[in-house]
Design a protein around this motif. Structure first.
Motif, PDB file in Angstrom:
ATOM      1  N   ASP A 122       0.835  -1.204   0.000  1.00 30.64           N
ATOM      2  CA  ASP A 122       0.000   0.000   0.000  1.00 30.64           C
ATOM      3  C   ASP A 122       0.866   1.249   0.000  1.00 30.64           C
ATOM      4  N   LYS A 123       0.384   2.266  -0.670  1.00 33.68           N
ATOM      5  CA  LYS A 123       1.143   3.517  -0.752  1.00 33.68           C
ATOM      6  C   LYS A 123       0.784   4.441   0.412  1.00 33.68           C
ATOM      7  N   VAL A 124       1.804   5.087   0.970  1.00 32.29           N
ATOM      8  CA  VAL A 124       1.650   6.041   2.062  1.00 32.29           C
ATOM      9  C   VAL A 124       2.402   7.308   1.684  1.00 32.29           C
ATOM     10  N   VAL A 125       1.736   8.455   1.824  1.00 28.90           N
ATOM     11  CA  VAL A 125       2.370   9.720   1.489  1.00 28.90           C
ATOM     12  C   VAL A 125       3.026  10.304   2.741  1.00 28.90           C
ATOM     13  N   VAL A 126       4.286  10.678   2.609  1.00 27.01           N
ATOM     14  CA  VAL A 126       5.022  11.365   3.671  1.00 27.01           C
ATOM     15  C   VAL A 126       5.760  12.537   3.032  1.00 27.01           C
ATOM     16  N   THR A 127       6.174  13.475   3.860  1.00 29.96           N
ATOM     17  CA  THR A 127       6.994  14.573   3.355  1.00 29.96           C
ATOM     18  C   THR A 127       8.454  14.141   3.294  1.00 29.96           C
ATOM     19  N   LEU A 146       5.508   7.366  -0.770  1.00 29.12           N
ATOM     20  CA  LEU A 146       5.506   8.436  -1.748  1.00 29.12           C
ATOM     21  C   LEU A 146       5.978   9.694  -1.020  1.00 29.12           C
ATOM     22  N   SER A 147       7.218  10.072  -1.217  1.00 25.37           N
ATOM     23  CA  SER A 147       7.818  11.199  -0.498  1.00 25.37           C
ATOM     24  C   SER A 147       7.671  12.465  -1.322  1.00 25.37           C
ATOM     25  N   ILE A 148       7.072  13.507  -0.707  1.00 23.16           N
ATOM     26  CA  ILE A 148       6.880  14.758  -1.439  1.00 23.16           C
ATOM     27  C   ILE A 148       7.719  15.860  -0.800  1.00 23.16           C
ATOM     28  N   PRO A 149       8.378  16.671  -1.618  1.00 22.46           N
ATOM     29  CA  PRO A 149       9.256  17.722  -1.081  1.00 22.46           C
ATOM     30  C   PRO A 149       8.446  18.831  -0.416  1.00 22.46           C
ATOM     31  N   MET A 150       9.150  19.653   0.351  1.00 20.54           N
ATOM     32  CA  MET A 150       8.535  20.767   1.058  1.00 20.54           C
ATOM     33  C   MET A 150       9.214  22.078   0.657  1.00 20.54           C
ATOM     34  N   ASP A 161      -0.443  16.338  -5.461  1.00 22.60           N
ATOM     35  CA  ASP A 161      -1.412  15.923  -6.468  1.00 22.60           C
ATOM     36  C   ASP A 161      -0.963  14.637  -7.154  1.00 22.60           C
ATOM     37  N   ALA A 162       0.313  14.587  -7.502  1.00 24.37           N
ATOM     38  CA  ALA A 162       0.833  13.393  -8.176  1.00 24.37           C
ATOM     39  C   ALA A 162       0.764  12.174  -7.264  1.00 24.37           C
ATOM     40  N   ALA A 163       1.049  12.391  -5.971  1.00 28.09           N
ATOM     41  CA  ALA A 163       0.996  11.275  -5.022  1.00 28.09           C
ATOM     42  C   ALA A 163      -0.444  10.800  -4.819  1.00 28.09           C
ATOM     43  N   LEU A 164      -1.385  11.730  -4.685  1.00 24.56           N
ATOM     44  CA  LEU A 164      -2.779  11.353  -4.461  1.00 24.56           C
ATOM     45  C   LEU A 164      -3.364  10.609  -5.660  1.00 24.56           C
ATOM     46  N   ALA A 165      -2.848  10.900  -6.840  1.00 25.48           N
ATOM     47  CA  ALA A 165      -3.311  10.197  -8.038  1.00 25.48           C
ATOM     48  C   ALA A 165      -2.978   8.712  -7.998  1.00 25.48           C
ATOM     49  N   GLN A 166      -2.034   8.340  -7.132  1.00 26.10           N
ATOM     50  CA  GLN A 166      -1.650   6.929  -7.007  1.00 26.10           C
ATOM     51  C   GLN A 166      -2.461   6.200  -5.935  1.00 26.10           C
ATOM     52  N   LYS A 167      -3.491   6.848  -5.420  1.00 24.40           N
ATOM     53  CA  LYS A 167      -4.447   6.250  -4.470  1.00 24.40           C
ATOM     54  C   LYS A 167      -3.761   5.702  -3.205  1.00 24.40           C
ATOM     55  N   ARG A 196      -7.570  18.731  -1.334  1.00 28.57           N
ATOM     56  CA  ARG A 196      -7.101  17.663  -2.222  1.00 28.57           C
ATOM     57  C   ARG A 196      -7.305  16.279  -1.609  1.00 28.57           C
ATOM     58  N   CYS A 197      -6.983  16.149  -0.329  1.00 30.66           N
ATOM     59  CA  CYS A 197      -7.110  14.831   0.310  1.00 30.66           C
ATOM     60  C   CYS A 197      -8.576  14.412   0.431  1.00 30.66           C
ATOM     61  N   ALA A 198      -9.455  15.372   0.754  1.00 27.46           N
ATOM     62  CA  ALA A 198     -10.879  15.045   0.849  1.00 27.46           C
ATOM     63  C   ALA A 198     -11.420  14.628  -0.514  1.00 27.46           C
TER      64      ALA A 198
END
Length: 403
Positions: A122-127, A146-150, A161-167, A196-198
């Motif tokens: 499962d994918k998990v989004v973190v910073t 799925l690591s997103i920069p800050m 947005d790109a990370a959320l597209a991966q469900k 975006r998350c909602a």
């Protein structure tokens, strides 16, 4: 014939790694080491007198010790949960008792969230970076990060947005004075993240360990408060992780989670299976103490830690060599340092301990992909201002040699 334990262990054991921070905490006992490593409160600030009185009250009462030393309900000591409800309502989150579970620190919340929401792959989004303890809690459940920069306002929205597209299953975020980099997510960015998350149906796991430790600027609403405001006063899309470890005392191991009742119900079952309930006597004592001194104690902590933060920022201004940058947090316990690419934080740590008696945490520990080799996390919480200045001076001298 003996057991081949490596063969017997579950596959998830491969996700369990030692904490660089826990190992570095051992250095604090060496008086010659100036440690910027552990993000821990200064024990000089613990409310020891109030704690002693609360324990004494239990043991001197008629029959009170029996209940305090007994098993209790899994959800937690009811008066403490009521205090938490009042505290959360004051912060814009009007939860009821059915939305509160007391845990063994907020770290246990993270472990339970991992168990509840993550399956293998499962994918998990973190910073990037993110809290090391969260990675340790989630990794045994075998997620794909799925690591997103800050940037200076928080997580970059295009990357989110790109990370959320991966469900993904959820987005883990420390919005206030983030551990490790001290960044505070702006109000506009908080609203955009929730939008975006909602829309994607992805919950936000909000970790607020440092939110009370603000030294400058205006307080921002909790993500949980914004969520409630959008949903008729109900906590819907946010799982809120709270703790008393940074504000009162860590050793009691008392934290809590607020979430929708259907989430709390599942977490209660997990806690029943894990340890039945948090320590009854510690919950009673903590309730006694926070009911009397919480606000005044927070005010004291803010004034003391602000001096130390200011000392670290001033020392970096004075001693840091060209090419080194750092964050300027409005609160919390951390300053994040970025050195030129030629600097390796792990190698620098070895030299700093041996040659300068200074410790810190290499920034790569806070990256799910172990990048950020040229970054450092410095905690200012346990050293007095003059010691902070001397430690930064020594560290910057080594940085200058390494660039």
């Amino acid at each position: 014939m003996s057991v081949d334990w490596g063969h017997v262990f579950a596959s998830r054991v491969g996700g369990m790694t030692a904490s660089e921070i826990r190992e570095l905490l051992k250095l604090i006992d060496r008086p010659e080491i100036i440690s910027f490593a552990g993000g821990i409160p200064d024990p000089d600030f613990f409310p020891t007198s109030a704690l002693a009185r609360a324990y004494e009250k239990i043991f001197q009462s008629n029959g009170g010790a029996g209940g305090a030393l007994q098993y209790s309900i899994t959800e937690g000591f009811t008066p403490l949960r009521e205090w938490i409800c009042a505290y959360m309502e004051r912060n814009g989150v009007p939860v009821g008792l059915d939305s509160v579970l007391v845990t063994n620190g907020s770290q246990q919340v993270l472990e339970f969230v991992g168990k509840l929401l993550i399956g293998p792959g499962d994918k998990v989004v973190v910073t990037r970076p993110t809290y090391l303890g969260a990675l340790q809690a989630f990794s045994p459940y075998e997620p794909s990060y799925l690591s997103i920069p800050m940037d200076e306002e928080g997580p970059e929205l295009s990357a989110l947005d790109a990370a959320l597209a991966q469900k993904p299953k959820f987005f883990y975020l420390v919005p206030d004075f983030q551990n490790p980099n001290g960044t505070t997510v702006s109000l506009a960015r908080r609203e955009a993240i929730l939008d975006r998350c909602a829309a994607a149906g992805v919950p936000v796991v909000e970790d607020t360990a440092y939110s009370e430790l603000r030294y400058d600027g205006e307080s921002l609403p909790l993500m949980a408060a914004l969520d409630c405001a959008r949903n008729g006063g109900k906590l819907t899309n946010v799982i809120y992780c709270g703790t008393f470890s940074k504000t009162m005392v860590p050793a009691l191991r008392v934290g809590w989670v607020n979430a929708a009742p259907e989430v709390i119900n599942r977490l209660v079952l997990m806690k029943q299976a894990a340890d039945l309930h948090a320590s009854t006597i510690n919950q009673i004592v903590l309730h006694d103490v926070v009911s009397q001194i919480f606000d005044s104690h927070i005010k004291h902590l803010r004034s003391q830690y602000k001096e130390r933060r200011d000392a670290m920022l001033a020392a970096l201004d004075e001693f840091a060599p060209p090419g080194v940058t750092w964050t300027k947090p409005e609160g919390g316990m951390f300053v994040w340092v970025e050195a030129p690419e030629t600097v390796n934080g792990t190698a620098l740590l070895e030299r700093a301990i041996k040659e300068a008696n200074v410790a810190f945490v290499p920034g790569s520990a806070f990256h799910a992909d172990r990048s950020g080799q040229n970054t450092l996390r410095l905690s200012f919480s346990v050293n007095k201002p003059e010691r902070v200045r001397e430690g930064v001076r020594r560290l910057c001298a080594l940085l200058k040699e390494s660039i």
